[in-house]
Scaffold this active site. Sequence first.
Site, short mmCIF file in Angstrom:
data_model
loop_
_atom_site.label_atom_id
_atom_site.label_comp_id
_atom_site.label_asym_id
_atom_site.label_seq_id
_atom_site.Cartn_x
_atom_site.Cartn_y
_atom_site.Cartn_z
N CYS A 139 49.25 58.59 46.11
CA CYS A 139 48.32 58.13 47.13
C CYS A 139 49.09 57.90 48.47
CB CYS A 139 47.42 57.15 46.84
SG CYS A 139 46.37 57.58 45.44
N HIS A 143 43.62 55.08 53.27
CA HIS A 143 43.67 55.90 52.12
C HIS A 143 42.26 55.68 51.35
CE1 HIS A 143 44.34 57.80 48.14
NE2 HIS A 143 44.23 56.74 47.60
N ASN A 192 38.32 60.60 46.43
CA ASN A 192 39.80 60.21 46.46
C ASN A 192 40.71 61.56 46.22
OD1 ASN A 192 42.42 59.57 46.31
ND2 ASN A 192 42.28 57.68 44.92
O1 UT7 Z 1 44.05 56.03 44.48
C1 UT7 Z 1 44.96 55.69 43.41
C2 UT7 Z 1 44.89 54.20 43.37
N1 UT7 Z 1 43.84 53.65 42.68
C3 UT7 Z 1 43.04 52.80 43.19
O2 UT7 Z 1 43.14 52.30 44.11
C4 UT7 Z 1 41.84 52.25 42.20
C5 UT7 Z 1 41.91 50.86 42.15
N2 UT7 Z 1 40.69 50.47 41.28
C6 UT7 Z 1 39.33 50.70 41.34
O3 UT7 Z 1 38.94 51.27 42.54
C7 UT7 Z 1 38.48 49.67 40.39
O4 UT7 Z 1 38.97 49.12 39.66
C8 UT7 Z 1 37.80 50.98 39.63
C9 UT7 Z 1 36.61 51.71 40.48
C10 UT7 Z 1 38.58 51.98 38.79
C11 UT7 Z 1 36.98 50.37 38.44
O5 UT7 Z 1 35.96 49.12 39.10
P1 UT7 Z 1 35.94 47.83 38.54
O6 UT7 Z 1 35.09 47.07 39.39
O7 UT7 Z 1 37.32 47.24 38.79
O8 UT7 Z 1 35.55 47.81 37.00
P2 UT7 Z 1 36.19 47.43 35.90
O9 UT7 Z 1 37.28 48.48 35.38
O10 UT7 Z 1 36.36 46.20 35.76
O11 UT7 Z 1 35.04 47.56 34.90
C12 UT7 Z 1 33.78 46.75 34.75
C13 UT7 Z 1 32.79 47.40 33.87
C14 UT7 Z 1 33.26 47.51 32.58
O12 UT7 Z 1 32.19 47.45 31.45
P3 UT7 Z 1 32.21 45.94 30.60
O13 UT7 Z 1 33.65 45.72 30.18
O14 UT7 Z 1 32.19 44.81 31.97
O15 UT7 Z 1 31.17 45.90 29.74
C15 UT7 Z 1 33.49 49.09 32.41
O16 UT7 Z 1 33.35 49.59 31.16
O17 UT7 Z 1 32.28 48.55 34.33
C16 UT7 Z 1 32.46 49.59 33.40
N3 UT7 Z 1 32.53 50.88 34.05
C17 UT7 Z 1 31.62 51.69 34.29
N4 UT7 Z 1 30.39 51.65 34.22
C18 UT7 Z 1 29.32 52.71 34.49
C19 UT7 Z 1 33.87 51.39 34.31
N5 UT7 Z 1 33.50 52.55 34.83
C20 UT7 Z 1 32.15 52.95 34.77
C21 UT7 Z 1 31.40 53.87 35.29
N6 UT7 Z 1 30.12 53.57 35.26
N7 UT7 Z 1 31.96 54.98 35.82
#
Ligand code: UT7
Length: 336
Positions: free
Chosen positions: A116, A256, A286
């Site tokens: 990225c 980004h 992204n």
């Molecule tokens: O460009 C490359 C660099 N990448 C980045 O900068 C990405 C950085 N990370 C992020 O943007 C975020 O961490 C994500 C968007 C990838 C994820 O968001 P988050 O708020 O950190 O969610 P999480 O991974 O902590 O998941 C929270 C909950 C989980 O459920 P439980 O365990 O709390 O029941 C996940 O299973 O949300 C769930 N979850 C979803 N629910 C609905 C994860 N993905 C989804 C989804 N839809 N697509």
Amino acid sequence: MKKITAAITGVGCWLPDYLLTNEELSRMVDTTDEWIMTRIGIKTRHILKGEGLGTSYMGARAIKNLLDKTGVNPMDIDLVICATVTPDMFFPSTGNLIADQAGCKNAFAYDVSAACSGFLFALTTGAQYIETGFCKKVIVVGADKMSSIVDYNDRNTCPIFGDGAAAVLLEPNKKGYGIIDSILHSDGSGEVHLHMKAGGSRYPASKETLEKNWHTITQDGPAVFKHAVSSMADVSVEMMERHHLKSEDIRYLVPHQANLRIIDATARRMGLGRERCMINIDRNGNTTAATIPSCLYDYENALRKGDNLILASFGGGFTWGSVYVKWAYDGDKVSE
Ligand code: UT7
């Protein structure tokens, strides 16, 4: 003699027509429009469809758009640098293929791989060729077909990414416009949090790597989020301090586009409101190396000669950085 800087003198972009909506994604994995909008901020992303079409197809079209807009002859381009993590193939480089398809027959070309942050790494590299006088016209293109490495059964990653390409032209400037400064960082220990395991020399493609699903993106989202929020803001604030820039001196943050919450956190640390942030994540998702130049393309009309821009990124590697640009032309004078 006045120092030569590398000025951005034009911007081009190309995005595929097909729009993958949150509604369509919610039929593929267990997700909702509401979750994606509140946690990431993406409504749609462009996807490149078509047998045998790779990243070079988009990159060449972005360059053609750039050359059409600027009226520059492709034969006058000295160098094409392509930032990508989704090359058409291992070799030849995608930059090489793009230069050929765009008619830049006199250019040498190669790829820069910094995920990225690829565009900022490539932009800084391209600027050196201009500053030393080695090249007069350099194109830096960020292009990624992320849909080729996304697992559309993994709800943790599939809502995030989209496909696209965007390019800038760099030319020498003696009046102090252009790329003023860059702060770039790499930390390979970040590999564990964001990578694609197979397909390279460590684990060449095999029946086993396919069965283990090692040819798609693996991301520990929260770990990457934590690093991204602090590193992108730190490096942007460091750039402001180094050049004695106050928030009111900055026309736009060009971040980004990985997550709207990361963009907001960076802008807050810099003392900027959303109105001074370039944002297109809602429409494009992204697109990895294409996010920053595609933002410049979308906001070109609003840019004025002398505007101070801070470009900032964080991504796989880990890689991160910021680039201070003094914009070189009135964007509303450009006709498509
Ligand atoms: O460009 C490359 C660099 N990448 C980045 O900068 C990405 C950085 N990370 C992020 O943007 C975020 O961490 C994500 C968007 C990838 C994820 O968001 P988050 O708020 O950190 O969610 P999480 O991974 O902590 O998941 C929270 C909950 C989980 O459920 P439980 O365990 O709390 O029941 C996940 O299973 O949300 C769930 N979850 C979803 N629910 C609905 C994860 N993905 C989804 C989804 N839809 N697509």
